[in-house]
Design a protein around this motif. Sequence first.
Motif, PDB file in Angstrom:
ATOM      1  N   UNK A   1       0.718  -1.221   0.092  1.00 16.89           N
ATOM      2  CA  UNK A   1       0.091  -0.003   0.000  1.00 16.89           C
ATOM      3  C   UNK A   1       0.964   1.216  -0.066  1.00 16.89           C
ATOM      4  N   UNK A   2       1.981   1.094   0.651  1.00 18.97           N
ATOM      5  CA  UNK A   2       2.974   2.275   0.525  1.00 18.97           C
ATOM      6  C   UNK A   2       3.982   2.320  -0.611  1.00 18.97           C
TER       7      UNK A   2
ATOM      8  N   UNK B   1       6.349   0.395  -0.809  1.00 22.19           N
ATOM      9  CA  UNK B   1       7.606   0.153  -0.143  1.00 22.19           C
ATOM     10  C   UNK B   1       8.108  -1.156  -0.641  1.00 22.19           C
TER      11      UNK B   1
ATOM     12  N   UNK C   1      12.890  -1.494   1.890  1.00 23.06           N
ATOM     13  CA  UNK C   1      12.927   0.045   1.185  1.00 23.06           C
ATOM     14  C   UNK C   1      13.996   0.835   1.561  1.00 23.06           C
ATOM     15  N   UNK C   2      14.195   0.587   3.009  1.00 22.70           N
ATOM     16  CA  UNK C   2      15.442   1.772   3.525  1.00 22.70           C
ATOM     17  C   UNK C   2      16.580   0.953   3.750  1.00 22.70           C
TER      18      UNK C   2
ATOM     19  N   UNK D   1      17.788   7.583  13.876  1.00 19.67           N
ATOM     20  CA  UNK D   1      17.457   6.522  12.843  1.00 19.67           C
ATOM     21  C   UNK D   1      16.458   5.656  13.356  1.00 19.67           C
TER      22      UNK D   1
ATOM     23  N   UNK E   1      14.167   6.369  15.703  1.00 22.88           N
ATOM     24  CA  UNK E   1      12.980   7.065  15.761  1.00 22.88           C
ATOM     25  C   UNK E   1      12.363   7.046  14.380  1.00 22.88           C
ATOM     26  N   UNK E   2      13.240   7.383  13.273  1.00 22.92           N
ATOM     27  CA  UNK E   2      12.627   7.335  11.892  1.00 22.92           C
ATOM     28  C   UNK E   2      12.205   5.943  11.661  1.00 22.92           C
TER      29      UNK E   2
ATOM     30  N   UNK F   1       8.798   5.313  13.527  1.00 24.82           N
ATOM     31  CA  UNK F   1       7.720   6.083  12.978  1.00 24.82           C
ATOM     32  C   UNK F   1       7.310   5.429  11.602  1.00 24.82           C
ATOM     33  N   UNK F   2       8.224   4.970  10.809  1.00 25.25           N
ATOM     34  CA  UNK F   2       8.103   4.425   9.346  1.00 25.25           C
ATOM     35  C   UNK F   2       7.481   2.858   9.734  1.00 25.25           C
TER      36      UNK F   2
ATOM     37  N   UNK G   1       3.598   3.701  10.567  1.00 28.84           N
ATOM     38  CA  UNK G   1       2.794   4.117   9.262  1.00 28.84           C
ATOM     39  C   UNK G   1       2.627   2.926   8.523  1.00 28.84           C
TER      40      UNK G   1
ATOM     41  N   UNK H   1       4.032  10.778  14.910  1.00 38.11           N
ATOM     42  CA  UNK H   1       5.060  11.573  15.002  1.00 38.11           C
ATOM     43  C   UNK H   1       5.101  11.890  16.745  1.00 38.11           C
TER      44      UNK H   1
ATOM     45  N   UNK I   1       7.024   8.512  18.156  1.00 45.48           N
ATOM     46  CA  UNK I   1       8.130   8.472  17.783  1.00 45.48           C
ATOM     47  C   UNK I   1       9.005   9.382  18.588  1.00 45.48           C
TER      48      UNK I   1
END
Lengths: 367, 463
Positions: B146-147, B149, B270-271, B346, B348-349, B352-353, B356, B383, B386
Amino acid sequence: MPDLGEPAALTVLTGAGGWFGRAWLRAHAAPQHRHGPVPTGRVRALAGSPGEVTGILEACPGAEVHVGDVVDPEVLQTLFAGAEGAVVVHAAGVIHPRRVDEFARVNVGGTRAVLEQARSAGVRRLVHVSSNSAFGVNPTPTDRFRHEEPFRPYLGYGASKAAAEAEVRAAHDPGTLETVVVRPPWFYGPWQPVRQTTFFTMVAAGRFPVMGSGAQQRSMVHVDNLVQGAALAARVSDVGGDAFWVADARPYPMAEIVRTVAEVLADEGYLVARSRLPGAVPGGRRVPALVARGAERLDRLLQSRGRYQQELHVLGEMDKTIACDIAYTRERLGYEPEVELREGMREAVRWCRQRGIALAPRADGAR
Amino acid sequence: MSSYDVVVVGSGPGGSVTARECARAGLRVLVVEEGERVEPGAVPAYSLEQMRRQYRNQGLTVALGRPPIAYTEAACAGGGSEVNSGLYHRPSAELLDAWSREHAVEALTLPDVEPWLGTVEDRLQVQGRAGELPPASAALARGAERLGWAGLDVPRWAVPGPGHPEKQTMTRTYLADALEAGAELACGSRVDRLDVHDGRVRGVVVAGRTVTSERVVVAAGAVQSPALLQRSGVPVSGRGLAVHPTVKVVAEFAEDVNDPADLATYQVKEFAPALTLGGSASRPSLIALALSERGWSVAGEPREAWRRQQVYYAAIRSRGRGRVRSVPGFRDPVVTYRLTREDLALLRSGLARLMHLLLAAGATRLLPSYAGAMTVTTNADVAPAAAAMTRSRAALMSVHLTGTLPLGERRGGVVDSWGRVRDVTNLWVNDASLLPDAPGINPQGTLMAIAHRNVDRLLRGDG
């Protein structure tokens, strides 16, 4: 190439006196290939203050200019009179206000008011200009914001842009009002405001700090690239409710941005204090990233007390990577940015020179 | 005990590869293992009972720091391979090139290692899943789709079993091969120290008695191997410990997602390699532990709520490093880890990801695993949830410990490009300690291929 809908007979633009606003109006008056399918019909422009009117008419002599506060329903009712089937480009917003509470009043309240009036006027599509600040900073220099990304607002401005973007996307209603969001990062190009001139002046004087290694990356967008993205967002079919990063083809390392500006200024006949330019020459002086961290802390403290200080805010962001991935925008909107950093910065410098805006002493001693 | 050609300390992946290859070459091999032998399947995978029987200190080991990072080390025959998820990645050419460059390692490019990767893949029967993804994996795949990714269902070393695939382990493969080729295995035997004199190792000291050997290969893992060398008087700083710091989230869905006998093999890449999202072990007892202080109210069927709950993680490649120091008089070394500012950003990111993605996958509520975390039910909560994970509140964990004895020709390195200890002519290290960094992927396949490469060199007679 994605399908384009019929062009609207009327375009309504808020934030017309701003950097993007005037670039958009200029494209209206004198469209080029780089602007994509920018509408050429009638354009109605909202200025935030009477002082902006001259600049708006300079960009687009044929514009119908309204003046007033974007949160004022009466101003908006007049602005949207007879706007059935029109396209709205909502670019009004504050970035560097004196007081932090302006963020919510203008960026969120203004957006809500525009959505409401656009809906009741029967506007076909609204394009909202959002910001990278709604998504914070990238965790590493090679990280990129994806099309789908959680909001992680950076301070007061970011929080207001995140809230506005969320409202715009939630307001999408295929039967009545389609909404599309464009998310530009740091602008450059003609029609630049005083803060960008200050940036050029500091670079020319060798006083613009490159924090840390200079390897931190920034997505930037030339205003004409952003015009193309917004024009596509206004026209491409079946993209209602979606949001798109609109930036140059690639992010630039911070050191490259500063070096390019310095080189362009020198090329264009300005005296540039190269030897003092941190990070612009190999082995040149750099400012420890600690300075930016200190500035960020102070900025947070001030903003928590309702105050806003532009220099501090900008300094606090200088060691950060803020970069996005435009692959989805290319794919869905058919977006192809045509202007690149060096050429775009040259245009901006020439634009300043033509208007007699002083950036640095001239190499030939002329004024 | 008699004298051996090779004593291998530790029976995990590194030790088992070493033992098998040495035994097959006709050497007299003894494998000394501190933990017990537990037949695969004798205790439920990812259970508290498994933690009691197959983990060091029942799974309660912590790297001190701010925040502390809980880590787990297996302590059983077969080592980490008995208790891990068995997920297999090939290392990328870029990763191996970076290691080769930064640590001046000879013959560690992908073409050098590739034949050994093939050997490992064949023996462990690495394979992708046939058929549908189990629900915990399917949720991740749905969110990623859906994203937009990228992700993949990660191949495992597993053979088809009744119902679920049966994971391969060292006791089922390499260690079994070693024993079949004549190696001896001594379980429940802790090596106190190595008997090192005048630049040679004479053997290992177990319960006060020396078992003599022509060569010793230490393969006790990235924490125990440097600690053993330190106890034996080999100058080892113990610095360089690398891990994948990981933050977790309990996700609740409207439908059942938790199959305690299976595991989520899907990973969002993805990351990658900076950040990997995936599914964790989600036994009801572990979920209960995670939720114990939260008081999530569960309407209707409280006893069965765990069926709709699953633990997911975000794991990062860290710039931080840790240190292992053995302390005289204490059985276990002191382990410290320093998480950098960038690491925390990183994480925290990643948190959050991950949230999400889970919301996009249809999760109805989420609980991040840090002290005092808020329950997340909408995108607007992501947000603040995180951002609230500060150093003082973070509760991180890690597996994949590496980096304490990095191979290579760099000055000051303890071992050379092949794991041989520089100052002790007949002593080698052959385990995850050798990997210069936590690679951003499950590292067992990489370390086994490198172990093969090293033992091949050892057997070719320059020892």
